[in-house]
Design an enzyme around this catalytic site. Structure first.
Site, short mmCIF file in Angstrom:
data_model
loop_
_atom_site.label_atom_id
_atom_site.label_comp_id
_atom_site.label_asym_id
_atom_site.label_seq_id
_atom_site.Cartn_x
_atom_site.Cartn_y
_atom_site.Cartn_z
N LYS A 19 0.85 -1.20 0.00
CA LYS A 19 0.00 0.00 0.00
C LYS A 19 0.88 1.24 0.00
O LYS A 19 1.75 1.40 0.87
CB LYS A 19 -0.90 -0.02 1.23
CG LYS A 19 -1.75 1.24 1.43
CD LYS A 19 -2.53 1.16 2.74
CE LYS A 19 -3.22 2.48 3.06
NZ LYS A 19 -3.92 2.44 4.37
N ASP A 54 -2.81 10.32 3.72
CA ASP A 54 -4.21 9.91 3.82
C ASP A 54 -4.98 10.87 4.70
O ASP A 54 -4.92 10.79 5.93
CB ASP A 54 -4.30 8.48 4.37
CG ASP A 54 -5.74 8.00 4.44
OD1 ASP A 54 -6.59 8.61 3.76
OD2 ASP A 54 -6.00 7.02 5.16
N LYS A 85 -10.61 12.43 8.16
CA LYS A 85 -10.14 11.99 9.47
C LYS A 85 -10.15 13.16 10.45
O LYS A 85 -10.01 14.32 10.06
CB LYS A 85 -8.69 11.48 9.37
CG LYS A 85 -8.48 10.22 8.59
CD LYS A 85 -6.98 9.87 8.59
CE LYS A 85 -6.71 8.63 7.77
NZ LYS A 85 -7.22 7.41 8.42
N ASP A 145 1.40 6.37 5.82
CA ASP A 145 0.40 5.39 5.37
C ASP A 145 0.87 4.61 4.14
O ASP A 145 0.13 3.78 3.64
CB ASP A 145 -0.92 6.10 5.08
CG ASP A 145 -2.12 5.17 5.19
OD1 ASP A 145 -2.02 4.18 5.94
OD2 ASP A 145 -3.14 5.41 4.53
N ASP A 205 -12.32 6.75 3.47
CA ASP A 205 -11.14 6.54 4.31
C ASP A 205 -10.73 5.07 4.36
O ASP A 205 -9.71 4.73 4.94
CB ASP A 205 -11.40 7.06 5.73
CG ASP A 205 -10.12 7.18 6.55
OD1 ASP A 205 -9.04 7.30 5.94
OD2 ASP A 205 -10.20 7.14 7.79
N GLU A 246 -9.54 3.45 1.86
CA GLU A 246 -9.01 3.58 0.50
C GLU A 246 -7.87 2.61 0.20
O GLU A 246 -7.65 2.24 -0.95
CB GLU A 246 -8.55 5.02 0.23
CG GLU A 246 -7.14 5.37 0.71
CD GLU A 246 -6.92 5.20 2.21
OE1 GLU A 246 -5.79 4.85 2.60
OE2 GLU A 246 -7.85 5.43 2.99
N ARG A 265 -7.53 -0.52 0.72
CA ARG A 265 -7.98 -1.79 0.14
C ARG A 265 -8.37 -1.62 -1.33
O ARG A 265 -8.32 -2.57 -2.10
CB ARG A 265 -9.13 -2.36 0.97
CG ARG A 265 -10.38 -1.54 0.96
CD ARG A 265 -11.30 -1.85 2.13
NE ARG A 265 -10.73 -1.39 3.39
CZ ARG A 265 -11.28 -1.63 4.59
NH1 ARG A 265 -12.41 -2.33 4.66
NH2 ARG A 265 -10.71 -1.19 5.68
#
Length: 469
Positions: free
Chosen positions: A235, A240, A247, A258, A317, A319, A321
């Site tokens: 990833k 993020d 968030k 992230d 959020d 995202e 995956r």
């Protein structure tokens, strides 16, 4: 981009060693005879030393041009874990000094060297403050073991550097440039190529940002013909914000890391040749910046992932995956691997389940799961196997698409499990494992081999898994 760790050499005891470290056993016997003008065993007894790993007795000694120091250090039971603690404690004690000479204890010199270097890591833009020891000389060490420890530590340091870099610098394009510097074959998809080739998840996550997404492919082929092909998927969310599902401010402050999973994949691919890995490895890093704007994807949007499966995006959020699903589908359809492993700072839920010292592994194959857990135990990147609970998959069924990206309602909970079940849908029928490193990818302490910020978790265990018989 400099990797800030100490230099490491193997030599005899330097004649001018101002700082000399000598190990001692639980019986308070030093590994090297040193003249301290007091019997060493009596001195250690005076300080109530027990020989525990990380225990240090600091003794001033006369030198021709002044005063030097001997660091008597305990090594506990001599296990790799104990040696790592001892080495990290020495490096931290020598912070700010030019040189440290270390008489190396018996045991796993690779673990000792790796920890000694990782404890010297720091990342700071601007004035560095008190720098780590400049050079560590290992006395009486096996050079091959030290070399492996150095390579692994440098790979971890690279992953930390990439993850610690601020988001203002670390765009997906910047990350792709760093990846192509690792000495392996590289291919990079830009935003137009991603759209043309059907990478709908990566495109959707990145379309809210002025910094467009990238997919990075790195390929390592060993000198001798390989009998197995492993694909690593990381990833690479370079920042993020949560997108339109924004968030809270406090949670956003760590989100430059992230992309820690992607950083681990880049670092591993860069180290494989030096370590002589016998397996063919392809790395895929799905890189995007998840930002809110007038062009960002919306909750309830339906996107088409690589390969054609549709996903209803209920939470922007969730995202990571979405970008991983594209990469996993591509690996399954185009790369024909024997094994696929993805690694990601994926869910806050896994931090609740396992805390910040143990990463999670989900797997469709028992042998693969055991191999990764064993590699994590050996490398000190510890993993705990988590279950893929089939009943929970029902929560991902969407009425308007093939899948939802998060559980609909709150029937099941288990956010890390449902995230893993979502990824499994795109991994194909081959052996697959998912490493959720959200808890262990960042450290809030400056202690042992860890420095506040990115940990580089996953690099050591993947290199252990890929290079050891």
């Amino acid at each position: 981009m400099p990797i800030e760790t100490a230099a490491l050499v193997v030599a005899d005891v330097p004649a001018d060693a101002d700082l000399l470290a000598v190990p001692y056993s639980a019986e308070l016997n030093p590994a090297l005879a040193v003249d301290l003008h007091v019997p060493v065993a009596d001195l250690l007894a005076h300080y109530e030393a027990k020989g525990e790993a990380g225990e240090i007795v600091d003794v001033p000694v006369a030198r021709a041009d002044g005063v030097g120091r001997v660091l008597l250090y305990g090594v506990g039971d001599g296990s790799p874990a104990a040696l790592r603690r001892a080495a990290a404690a020495l490096s931290r004690r020598a912070r700010g000094k030019a040189r440290l000479a270390v008489v190396v204890p018996a045991g796993d010199v690779t673990a000792f060297a790796e920890a000694a270097l990782l404890a010297t890591y720091f990342f700071k833009i601007g004035a560095p403050g008190k720098k780590p020891v400049g050079e560590i000389t290992f006395v009486g060490a096996d050079e091959q073991g030290v070399r492996r420890g150095r390579i692994v530590a440098q790979a971890v340091a690279l992953a930390r550097d990439l993850s610690n870099m601020p988001g203002s610098v670390k765009t997906p394009a910047w990350l792709a440039e760093r990846a192509t510097e690792q000495g392996v074959t590289a291919r990079v998809w830009d935003e137009e190529q991603l759209k043309a080739d059907g990478f709908g998840g990566i495109v959707a996550v990145g379309m809210g940002s002025v910094n467009p997404p990238r997919l990075i492919q790195l390929s390592y082929t060993p000198a001798e013909p390989a009998t197995r092909h492993v694909v690593l998927v990381g990833k690479g969310i370079t920042f993020d914000s949560g997108g339109l599902s924004l968030k809270p401010t406090a949670n956003m402050k760590t989100q430059k890391t992230d992309m820690a999973g992607g950083a681990a994949v880049i670092a591993v691919l860069g180290a494989l040749a030096e370590l002589g890995a016998p397996v063919r490895v392809t790395g895929l890093i799905a890189a995007a910046e998840n930002m809110p704007s007038g062009t960002a994807q919306r909750p309830t949007d339906v996107i088409k992932q690589y390969g054609g499966r549709t996903v209803e995006v209920l939470n922007t959020d969730a995202e990571g995956r979405l970008v991983l699903a594209d990469a996993l589908s591509y690996a399954d359809a185009e790369l024909d691997p024997d094994v696929v492993v993805d690694i990601a700072t994926l869910t806050g839920a896994i931090t609740v389940a396992l805390g910040r010292d143990v990463g999670a592994v989900y797997a469709t194959d028992d042998d693969l799961a055991e191999q990764l857990v064993t590699a994590g135990r050996s490398s000190d990147d510890k993993l705990w196997r988590m279950p893929l609970i089939e009943d929970y998959a029902a929560g991902l069924r969407s009425s308007v698409a093939d899948l939802a990206n998060v559980e609909i309602g709150s029937t099941y909970g288990g956010g890390s499990i449902t995230a893993a079940l979502f990824l499994r849908e795109f991994a194909g029928k081959r052996p697959w494992a998912h490493l959720d490193i959200a808890g262990v990818g960042r450290s809030s302490v400056d202690e042992g081999v860890l420095t506040k910020g990115a940990t580089g978790f996953g690099v050591r265990l993947l290199l252990e898994w890929l290079t050891k018989p």
